[in-house]
Design a protein around this motif. Structure first.
Motif, PDB file in Angstrom:
ATOM      1  N   ARG A 184       0.856  -1.185   0.000  1.00 18.50           N
ATOM      2  CA  ARG A 184       0.000   0.000   0.000  1.00 18.50           C
ATOM      3  C   ARG A 184       0.892   1.234   0.000  1.00 18.50           C
ATOM      4  O   ARG A 184       2.016   1.211   0.510  1.00 18.50           O
ATOM      5  CB  ARG A 184      -0.942   0.023   1.203  1.00 18.50           C
ATOM      6  N   ASN A 188      -1.239   7.622   1.039  1.00 19.76           N
ATOM      7  CA  ASN A 188      -2.700   7.682   0.928  1.00 19.76           C
ATOM      8  C   ASN A 188      -3.400   6.333   1.125  1.00 19.76           C
ATOM      9  O   ASN A 188      -4.619   6.256   1.055  1.00 19.76           O
ATOM     10  CB  ASN A 188      -3.097   8.260  -0.432  1.00 19.76           C
ATOM     11  N   ILE A 190      -3.416   3.589  -0.793  1.00 19.54           N
ATOM     12  CA  ILE A 190      -3.822   2.854  -1.998  1.00 19.54           C
ATOM     13  C   ILE A 190      -3.117   1.500  -2.029  1.00 19.54           C
ATOM     14  O   ILE A 190      -1.907   1.410  -1.837  1.00 19.54           O
ATOM     15  CB  ILE A 190      -3.486   3.656  -3.263  1.00 19.54           C
ATOM     16  N   ARG A 191      -3.874   0.436  -2.288  1.00 18.50           N
ATOM     17  CA  ARG A 191      -3.325  -0.916  -2.306  1.00 18.50           C
ATOM     18  C   ARG A 191      -2.957  -1.343  -3.727  1.00 18.50           C
ATOM     19  O   ARG A 191      -3.659  -0.998  -4.684  1.00 18.50           O
ATOM     20  CB  ARG A 191      -4.327  -1.907  -1.703  1.00 18.50           C
ATOM     21  N   LEU A 192      -1.887  -2.113  -3.838  1.00 16.81           N
ATOM     22  CA  LEU A 192      -1.421  -2.603  -5.138  1.00 16.81           C
ATOM     23  C   LEU A 192      -0.560  -3.844  -4.934  1.00 16.81           C
ATOM     24  O   LEU A 192      -0.257  -4.220  -3.803  1.00 16.81           O
ATOM     25  CB  LEU A 192      -0.646  -1.512  -5.893  1.00 16.81           C
ATOM     26  N   VAL A 208      -2.498  -0.970 -12.772  1.00 13.92           N
ATOM     27  CA  VAL A 208      -2.870   0.217 -12.000  1.00 13.92           C
ATOM     28  C   VAL A 208      -3.437   1.255 -12.975  1.00 13.92           C
ATOM     29  O   VAL A 208      -2.747   1.651 -13.921  1.00 13.92           O
ATOM     30  CB  VAL A 208      -1.659   0.798 -11.253  1.00 13.92           C
ATOM     31  N   THR A 212      -4.970   6.613 -10.783  1.00 12.50           N
ATOM     32  CA  THR A 212      -4.549   6.303  -9.416  1.00 12.50           C
ATOM     33  C   THR A 212      -3.541   7.331  -8.927  1.00 12.50           C
ATOM     34  O   THR A 212      -2.621   7.724  -9.652  1.00 12.50           O
ATOM     35  CB  THR A 212      -3.926   4.899  -9.347  1.00 12.50           C
ATOM     36  N   ASP A 213      -3.700   7.765  -7.691  1.00 11.73           N
ATOM     37  CA  ASP A 213      -2.841   8.800  -7.098  1.00 11.73           C
ATOM     38  C   ASP A 213      -1.542   8.177  -6.592  1.00 11.73           C
ATOM     39  O   ASP A 213      -1.396   7.850  -5.423  1.00 11.73           O
ATOM     40  CB  ASP A 213      -3.583   9.499  -5.957  1.00 11.73           C
ATOM     41  N   ILE A 214      -0.593   7.991  -7.514  1.00  5.30           N
ATOM     42  CA  ILE A 214       0.739   7.484  -7.183  1.00  5.30           C
ATOM     43  C   ILE A 214       1.767   8.413  -7.800  1.00  5.30           C
ATOM     44  O   ILE A 214       1.680   8.744  -8.984  1.00  5.30           O
ATOM     45  CB  ILE A 214       0.938   6.045  -7.690  1.00  5.30           C
ATOM     46  N   ASP A 218       6.961   8.152  -3.693  1.00  3.13           N
ATOM     47  CA  ASP A 218       6.057   7.553  -2.703  1.00  3.13           C
ATOM     48  C   ASP A 218       6.703   6.323  -2.074  1.00  3.13           C
ATOM     49  O   ASP A 218       7.334   5.508  -2.758  1.00  3.13           O
ATOM     50  CB  ASP A 218       4.723   7.154  -3.356  1.00  3.13           C
ATOM     51  N   SER A 223       0.988  -4.263   3.115  1.00  3.93           N
ATOM     52  CA  SER A 223      -0.405  -4.009   3.467  1.00  3.93           C
ATOM     53  C   SER A 223      -0.954  -4.990   4.486  1.00  3.93           C
ATOM     54  O   SER A 223      -1.995  -4.751   5.088  1.00  3.93           O
ATOM     55  CB  SER A 223      -1.270  -4.065   2.197  1.00  3.93           C
TER      56      SER A 223
END
Length: 289
Positions: A184, A188, A190-192, A208, A212-214, A218, A223
């Protein structure tokens, strides 16, 4: 009169026989797990050879560490003093942050998660196959090591245990092309899913969406999904995000935080449930005594 030379099987027949036997062995190992016991036995059998092969390196390391000049010792001492001052300053900041964190947890009625059981392991060998990212450590079944166990070092997640012998184990690194890990974005949440590329300096994230906000820079942490890796451990940093809309998904490259070329000591982790059971067993044994 008997002939002196007798023709045997031709090279084509031998090759066909070898292919058939190889296919049978691959199927039995992959589908039926028929060679797990033999693999464990041979893993334990070659353990003394790995220790012997590692002895010259240890002797050379010992000699190089002790044969240093006086000027080198003075420079090291001065550097250590500077590092001590910096670490003390950071320690003061961490103590303040810990106090503030404890206050916030009490306000939110969120109990502090108990620490995982840990064990230090040393690397015995590195796989020489360029298409396989694996290492061998000096901990095995006698130490409680099990397949799938998470492995970390002081900078982040290293990988997981692949095979276990009596006195040593084989660890599959995150960068192996067969390895995937749920992550994650620390910024923020977000999981991936990240996968290895076979390179020790790069991994990739697939499927993705472009929206997506990446961002580059980052931090990606575990996760906790899947149940193998505990959540919150740092894994990698985003180094590239494509902005082209020609492809269906964004291309994202990440760099592992662990320097896999300089690994020496690792930390083997146990899930909280196993650690709790071990503590309970120790309490029972003490009460019986």
């Amino acid at each position: 009169m008997n002939p002196i030379f007798i023709d045997g099987y031709s090279s084509h027949r031998r090759m066909l026989l070898a292919l058939v036997l190889s296919s049978v062995f691959i199927y039995c190992d992959h589908k039926l797990a028929s060679f797990e016991t033999a693999r464990t036995y041979f893993q334990s059998l070659v353990s003394p050879l790995q220790y012997i092969a590692n002895t010259p390196k240890q002797l050379m390391d010992y000699a190089s560490d002790n044969l240093v000049s006086r000027s080198q010792l003075m420079e090291d001492n001065e550097r250590y003093q500077m590092n001590e001052l910096l670490l003390n300053e950071k320690l003061l900041q961490l103590n303040i942050l810990k106090q503030e964190n404890d206050r916030l947890r009490k306000l939110l009625a969120s109990p502090v998660k108990s620490e995982y059981k840990k064990m230090v392991a040393e690397i015995l060998a590195v796989d020489s196959d360029p298409y396989s990212q694996q290492i061998v450590v000096d901990r095995g079944e006698l130490d409680g090591i099990y397949e799938g166990q998470p492995v970390i070092d002081d900078t982040g997640v290293v990988g997981q245990v692949l095979h276990v012998g009596a006195n040593n184990s084989r660890v599959l690194l995150l960068t192996d092309i067969t390895h995937a890990i749920p992550l994650r974005v620390h910024r923020n949440g977000i999981r991936l899913i990240a996968r290895g590329t076979g390179s020790v300096s790069q991994m990739e994230v697939n499927h993705v969406p472009h929206s997506t906000d990446i961002k580059v820079g980052d931090l990606l942490v575990t996760s906790g999904l899947g149940g193998k890796f505990p959540q919150g451990y740092p894994v990698a940093e985003v180094i590239y995000v494509s902005d082209s809309s020609e492809k269906e998904f964004a291309q994202i490259n990440i760099r592992p935080l662990v320097n896999f070329n300089r690994l020496r000591y690792l930390l083997m982790l146990w899930p909280e449930s196993l650690a709790t059971n071990d503590r309970a067993d120790s309490v029972i044994k003490e009460s019986e005594q």
